[in-house]
Design a protein around this motif. Structure first.
Motif, PDB file in Angstrom:
ATOM      1  N   LYS A 190      75.080 -14.891-113.107  1.00  0.00           N
ATOM      2  CA  LYS A 190      74.507 -14.027-114.141  1.00  0.00           C
ATOM      3  C   LYS A 190      75.082 -14.452-115.494  1.00  0.00           C
ATOM      4  O   LYS A 190      76.308 -14.631-115.611  1.00  0.00           O
ATOM      5  CB  LYS A 190      74.894 -12.589-113.822  1.00  0.00           C
ATOM      6  N   VAL A 224      69.366 -19.683-122.409  1.00  0.00           N
ATOM      7  CA  VAL A 224      69.498 -18.493-121.566  1.00  0.00           C
ATOM      8  C   VAL A 224      69.843 -17.270-122.403  1.00  0.00           C
ATOM      9  O   VAL A 224      70.262 -17.405-123.560  1.00  0.00           O
ATOM     10  CB  VAL A 224      70.587 -18.715-120.478  1.00  0.00           C
ATOM     11  N   THR A 225      69.657 -16.102-121.827  1.00  0.00           N
ATOM     12  CA  THR A 225      69.987 -14.860-122.528  1.00  0.00           C
ATOM     13  C   THR A 225      70.939 -14.022-121.671  1.00  0.00           C
ATOM     14  O   THR A 225      70.942 -14.147-120.445  1.00  0.00           O
ATOM     15  CB  THR A 225      68.718 -14.021-122.826  1.00  0.00           C
ATOM     16  N   GLN A 228      70.588 -12.488-117.845  1.00  0.00           N
ATOM     17  CA  GLN A 228      69.658 -13.278-117.033  1.00  0.00           C
ATOM     18  C   GLN A 228      70.366 -13.823-115.786  1.00  0.00           C
ATOM     19  O   GLN A 228      71.516 -14.253-115.858  1.00  0.00           O
ATOM     20  CB  GLN A 228      69.171 -14.446-117.915  1.00  0.00           C
ATOM     21  N   TRP A 229      69.672 -13.792-114.652  1.00  0.00           N
ATOM     22  CA  TRP A 229      70.208 -14.382-113.425  1.00  0.00           C
ATOM     23  C   TRP A 229      69.681 -15.814-113.347  1.00  0.00           C
ATOM     24  O   TRP A 229      68.488 -16.039-113.509  1.00  0.00           O
ATOM     25  CB  TRP A 229      69.774 -13.576-112.194  1.00  0.00           C
ATOM     26  N   ILE A 230      70.564 -16.771-113.146  1.00  0.00           N
ATOM     27  CA  ILE A 230      70.098 -18.155-113.094  1.00  0.00           C
ATOM     28  C   ILE A 230      70.427 -18.780-111.747  1.00  0.00           C
ATOM     29  O   ILE A 230      71.404 -18.422-111.100  1.00  0.00           O
ATOM     30  CB  ILE A 230      70.670 -19.004-114.244  1.00  0.00           C
ATOM     31  N   GLN A 234      69.742 -24.825-112.559  1.00  0.00           N
ATOM     32  CA  GLN A 234      68.849 -24.427-113.653  1.00  0.00           C
ATOM     33  C   GLN A 234      69.449 -24.877-114.977  1.00  0.00           C
ATOM     34  O   GLN A 234      70.672 -24.777-115.179  1.00  0.00           O
ATOM     35  CB  GLN A 234      68.665 -22.905-113.633  1.00  0.00           C
TER      36      GLN A 234
END
Ligand code: ZN
Length: 267
Positions: A190, A224-225, A228-230, A234
């Protein structure tokens, strides 16, 4: 009375497995094993709880982070099943062999006026808060490869001198490659922090659960922010030289229950 306490001691401690002695150097993530019957365990060392997982063969595997500045010596490890101690081990930490690294930067990146110092401190505080943030655990604690291609320009633990003055040791590894080189997350997690910091430049922090947080700095851009779940692999941004950097590179740091550990010990 003595006999009763002797009996209790025998019941409590007679079936403790033989203590295992583990060894590590400063900055290691040490992976340890123990064999005993328990449905759940609590692994305890350095006054913190560390992750442990039941293995297919019925043994338990645990991971402990040795902070970069841990004083060399022997430290106790306790495994308990929530009710009582089921195994007592120890880890002996020796001094890391870290090299010396000198960098020369513009004066404003080494000597700070009061407002800049205030900014640096408040930015550092926000980043530090992510190191202890609770995040749902991912199934693994290992990093699946490095976050970027490139050459390792400064290793973990290097004693840093900035314009000749000693600074904190290097708590991550630097990977140098051309600006724009993609940076990917080596483990799912996250996004806990995205910021443009005076010294660290554009920075992303990702919480992976199990007490693991990875940090990526000096990026040219971030993709990304916060929140956010990555997924593993990614893309999170591109390599750059923002903040205090002498050329395009990625600073990759990992905290494990707040201990500064060598990211390479999780590969
Ligand atoms: Zn660095």
């Amino acid at each position: 009375m003595k006999l009763i306490s002797l009996c209790i001691s025998l019941i409590l401690f007679s079936n403790l497995p033989q203590a295992a002695e583990w060894s590590a150097i400063q900055g290691d993530v040490v992976s340890i094993k123990a064999s005993f019957e328990a449905d759940k365990v609590r692994l305890w060392c350095f006054g913190k709880k560390w992750p442990a997982k039941l293995q297919a063969d019925g043994s338990w595997k645990g991971w402990i982070g040795i902070d970069l500045k841990t004083k060399p010596g022997t430290y106790p490890i306790e495994w308990s099943n929530g009710k009582r101690i089921v195994a007592k081990d120890s880890v002996t930490v020796s001094k890391g062999e870290f090299r010396i690294s000198h960098i020369t930067v513009e004066k404003k990146m080494a000597d700070f006026d009061a407002p800049t110092l205030k900014r640096i401190r408040s930015e550092a505080k926000l980043l530090r808060a992510t190191y202890i943030a609770a995040v749902d655990a991912t199934p693994d604690i290992h990093m699946d490869g490095k976050p970027a291609e490139g050459i390792e320009s400064t290793p973990f633990g290097a004693q840093r001198y900035v314009n000749g003055a000693a600074r904190s040791p290097h708590s991550g590894i630097d990977i140098a490659a051309p600006a724009g080189t993609p940076i990917t997350a080596p483990l799912a997690g996250k996004v806990l922090h995205v910021a443009d910091m005076y010294l660290n430049g554009k920075t992303v922090a990702i919480g992976h659960g199990n007490g693991l947080v990875s940090v990526y700095s000096h990026m040219q851009s971030t993709d990304v922010t916060i929140g956010q779940w990555i997924q593993a692999h990614q893309k999170i941004g591109e390599m750059g030289s923002t903040g205090r950097a002498t050329g395009p590179h990625l600073h990759w740091g990992v905290r494990f229950h707040n201990a500064r550990v060598n990211p390479e010990s999780l590969l």
